[in-house]
Design a protein around this motif. Structure first.
Motif, PDB file in Angstrom:
ATOM      1  N   UNK A 154      -2.187   2.087  -4.721  1.00  0.00           N
ATOM      2  CA  UNK A 154      -1.758   3.483  -4.633  1.00  0.00           C
ATOM      3  C   UNK A 154      -2.970   4.376  -4.422  1.00  0.00           C
ATOM      4  N   UNK A 155      -2.870   5.219  -3.410  1.00  0.00           N
ATOM      5  CA  UNK A 155      -3.884   6.245  -3.164  1.00  0.00           C
ATOM      6  C   UNK A 155      -3.214   7.603  -3.238  1.00  0.00           C
ATOM      7  N   UNK A 156      -3.688   8.446  -4.134  1.00  0.00           N
ATOM      8  CA  UNK A 156      -3.145   9.798  -4.277  1.00  0.00           C
ATOM      9  C   UNK A 156      -4.154  10.788  -3.713  1.00  0.00           C
ATOM     10  N   UNK A 157      -3.733  11.509  -2.694  1.00  0.00           N
ATOM     11  CA  UNK A 157      -4.637  12.455  -2.018  1.00  0.00           C
ATOM     12  C   UNK A 157      -4.602  13.836  -2.662  1.00  0.00           C
ATOM     13  N   UNK A 206       5.934   9.806 -11.727  1.00  0.00           N
ATOM     14  CA  UNK A 206       6.346  11.156 -11.326  1.00  0.00           C
ATOM     15  C   UNK A 206       5.134  12.078 -11.290  1.00  0.00           C
ATOM     16  N   UNK A 207       5.215  13.047 -10.388  1.00  0.00           N
ATOM     17  CA  UNK A 207       4.160  14.077 -10.286  1.00  0.00           C
ATOM     18  C   UNK A 207       2.770  13.417 -10.265  1.00  0.00           C
ATOM     19  N   UNK A 208       2.552  12.581  -9.280  1.00  0.00           N
ATOM     20  CA  UNK A 208       1.313  11.811  -9.219  1.00  0.00           C
ATOM     21  C   UNK A 208       0.075  12.690  -9.259  1.00  0.00           C
ATOM     22  N   UNK A 209      -0.965  12.142  -9.865  1.00  0.00           N
ATOM     23  CA  UNK A 209      -2.267  12.802  -9.960  1.00  0.00           C
ATOM     24  C   UNK A 209      -3.309  11.886  -9.306  1.00  0.00           C
ATOM     25  N   UNK A 210      -4.442  12.457  -8.941  1.00  0.00           N
ATOM     26  CA  UNK A 210      -5.461  11.650  -8.282  1.00  0.00           C
ATOM     27  C   UNK A 210      -5.936  10.518  -9.183  1.00  0.00           C
ATOM     28  N   UNK A 251       0.855  -1.188   0.000  1.00  0.00           N
ATOM     29  CA  UNK A 251       0.000   0.000   0.000  1.00  0.00           C
ATOM     30  C   UNK A 251       0.892   1.239   0.000  1.00  0.00           C
ATOM     31  N   UNK A 252       0.436   2.261  -0.719  1.00  0.00           N
ATOM     32  CA  UNK A 252       1.173   3.519  -0.741  1.00  0.00           C
ATOM     33  C   UNK A 252       0.166   4.655  -0.800  1.00  0.00           C
ATOM     34  N   UNK A 253       0.293   5.573   0.155  1.00  0.00           N
ATOM     35  CA  UNK A 253      -0.529   6.778   0.147  1.00  0.00           C
ATOM     36  C   UNK A 253       0.407   7.940  -0.073  1.00  0.00           C
ATOM     37  N   UNK A 254       0.081   8.790  -1.025  1.00  0.00           N
ATOM     38  CA  UNK A 254       0.949   9.909  -1.332  1.00  0.00           C
ATOM     39  C   UNK A 254       0.116  11.139  -1.648  1.00  0.00           C
ATOM     40  N   UNK A 255       0.774  12.274  -1.645  1.00  0.00           N
ATOM     41  CA  UNK A 255       0.073  13.511  -1.985  1.00  0.00           C
ATOM     42  C   UNK A 255       0.298  13.809  -3.455  1.00  0.00           C
ATOM     43  N   UNK A 256      -0.680  14.428  -4.035  1.00  0.00           N
ATOM     44  CA  UNK A 256      -0.598  14.815  -5.433  1.00  0.00           C
ATOM     45  C   UNK A 256       0.689  15.583  -5.695  1.00  0.00           C
ATOM     46  N   UNK A 257       1.349  15.217  -6.789  1.00  0.00           N
ATOM     47  CA  UNK A 257       2.583  15.904  -7.144  1.00  0.00           C
ATOM     48  C   UNK A 257       3.846  15.190  -6.703  1.00  0.00           C
ATOM     49  N   UNK A 310      -4.955   3.586  -7.999  1.00  0.00           N
ATOM     50  CA  UNK A 310      -5.310   2.302  -8.591  1.00  0.00           C
ATOM     51  C   UNK A 310      -4.502   1.213  -7.913  1.00  0.00           C
ATOM     52  N   UNK A 311      -4.794  -0.035  -8.292  1.00  0.00           N
ATOM     53  CA  UNK A 311      -3.961  -1.166  -7.911  1.00  0.00           C
ATOM     54  C   UNK A 311      -2.992  -1.415  -9.060  1.00  0.00           C
ATOM     55  N   UNK A 312      -1.708  -1.491  -8.744  1.00  0.00           N
ATOM     56  CA  UNK A 312      -0.705  -1.775  -9.755  1.00  0.00           C
ATOM     57  C   UNK A 312      -0.239  -3.219  -9.586  1.00  0.00           C
ATOM     58  N   UNK A 313      -0.470  -4.000 -10.625  1.00  0.00           N
ATOM     59  CA  UNK A 313      -0.205  -5.432 -10.581  1.00  0.00           C
ATOM     60  C   UNK A 313       1.010  -5.780 -11.431  1.00  0.00           C
ATOM     61  N   UNK A 314       1.801  -6.683 -10.919  1.00  0.00           N
ATOM     62  CA  UNK A 314       2.949  -7.195 -11.647  1.00  0.00           C
ATOM     63  C   UNK A 314       2.718  -8.679 -11.904  1.00  0.00           C
ATOM     64  N   UNK A 315       3.182  -9.161 -13.041  1.00  0.00           N
ATOM     65  CA  UNK A 315       3.067 -10.585 -13.355  1.00  0.00           C
ATOM     66  C   UNK A 315       4.358 -11.030 -14.042  1.00  0.00           C
TER      67      UNK A 315
END
Lengths: 113, 115
Positions: B112-115, B80-84, B10-16, B88-93
């Motif tokens: 990932x949750x972008x606030x 980079x420079x995350x946006x709301x 899980x990752x919570x981050x702020x926009x940008x 999403x869920x980022x899946x690797x296979x």
């Protein structure tokens, strides 16, 4: 990319057989039919795949129509652990140029005790 | 556990802000894939690698996204420079070319949750 059509949701009772349909009328001769499922809060997992003949494995059976325009995933005895979203995916012969899975919205299977 | 692992879960981050996710595939697998999944939708393909070579990138992968697999083993996905809208869920296979069926084995994902 070839498209598949599945019902949004289906229900079953535990220990009953489940038949999950998939239509793929634009399938090409070299497309394999793959099924994956995604349990809650998990990544997708492979279930089964086939080309022309029906296939069986420990998880399920895959019945493919003679014209290949549709297929059915069969769970012989549904358990509560089979509650998941089931995706039917067409996949071309794997080459070095394209190897992606194209998921639709799948069928959400609910299993009741 | 010999499956595909992803970190963080899980990752919570702020926009940008910039974020980086890591994927460790099954050890002998030579192909590695990234997908993104939003609520109620199936996973969407982003990119994949054959060993260290990036063979295909989706149009979904904007210039803010970059993926690497420097030694043909683990992979990183940086946003980079995350946006709301990146929430999403980022899946690797991963998969092994040459094995019949080329089954893809998925990890548990990084949410990932972008606030």
């Amino acid at each position: 990319d070839a498209k598949t059509t599945q019902p949004n949701s289906m229900e079953s009772n535990e220990e009953e057989p489940v038949h999950l349909p998939c239509n793929h009328s634009t399938i090409s001769g070299t497309d394999y039919i793959h099924w994956y499922r995604q349990l809650p809060s998990q990544g997708p997992e492979y279930v089964i795949h086939g080309l022309t003949s029906n296939v069986n494995n420990r998880m399920a059976s895959l019945a493919i129509a003679e014209d290949r325009k549709s297929s059915t995933l069969i769970l012989h005895r549904a358990t509560l652990r089979d509650a998941a979203v089931y995706y039917c995916i067409l996949r071309g012969s794997v080459s070095y140029n394209t190897d992606k899975l194209i998921f639709g919205t799948g069928t959400r299977l609910q299993v009741f005790p | 556990d010999t499956g595909v692992s992803q970190n963080p879960r899980h990752k919570i981050t702020k926009r940008g802000q910039n974020v980086t996710f890591r994927c460790d595939p099954i050890s002998e697998h030579n192909r590695l894939y990234w997908y993104r999944q939003t609520l109620g939708q199936g996973p969407e393909f982003l990119t994949y690698f054959q060993n260290e070579a990036q063979l295909e990138k989706s149009r979904l992968l904007s210039d803010r996204f970059s993926a690497e697999r420097p030694k043909g083993s683990f992979s990183t996905l940086e946003i980079q420079r995350t946006e709301q809208g990146d929430s999403a869920m980022y899946l690797c296979a991963s998969s092994l070319v040459g094995v019949q069926g080329y089954e893809q084995f998925f990890g548990p994902g990084t949410r990932l949750t972008v606030l």
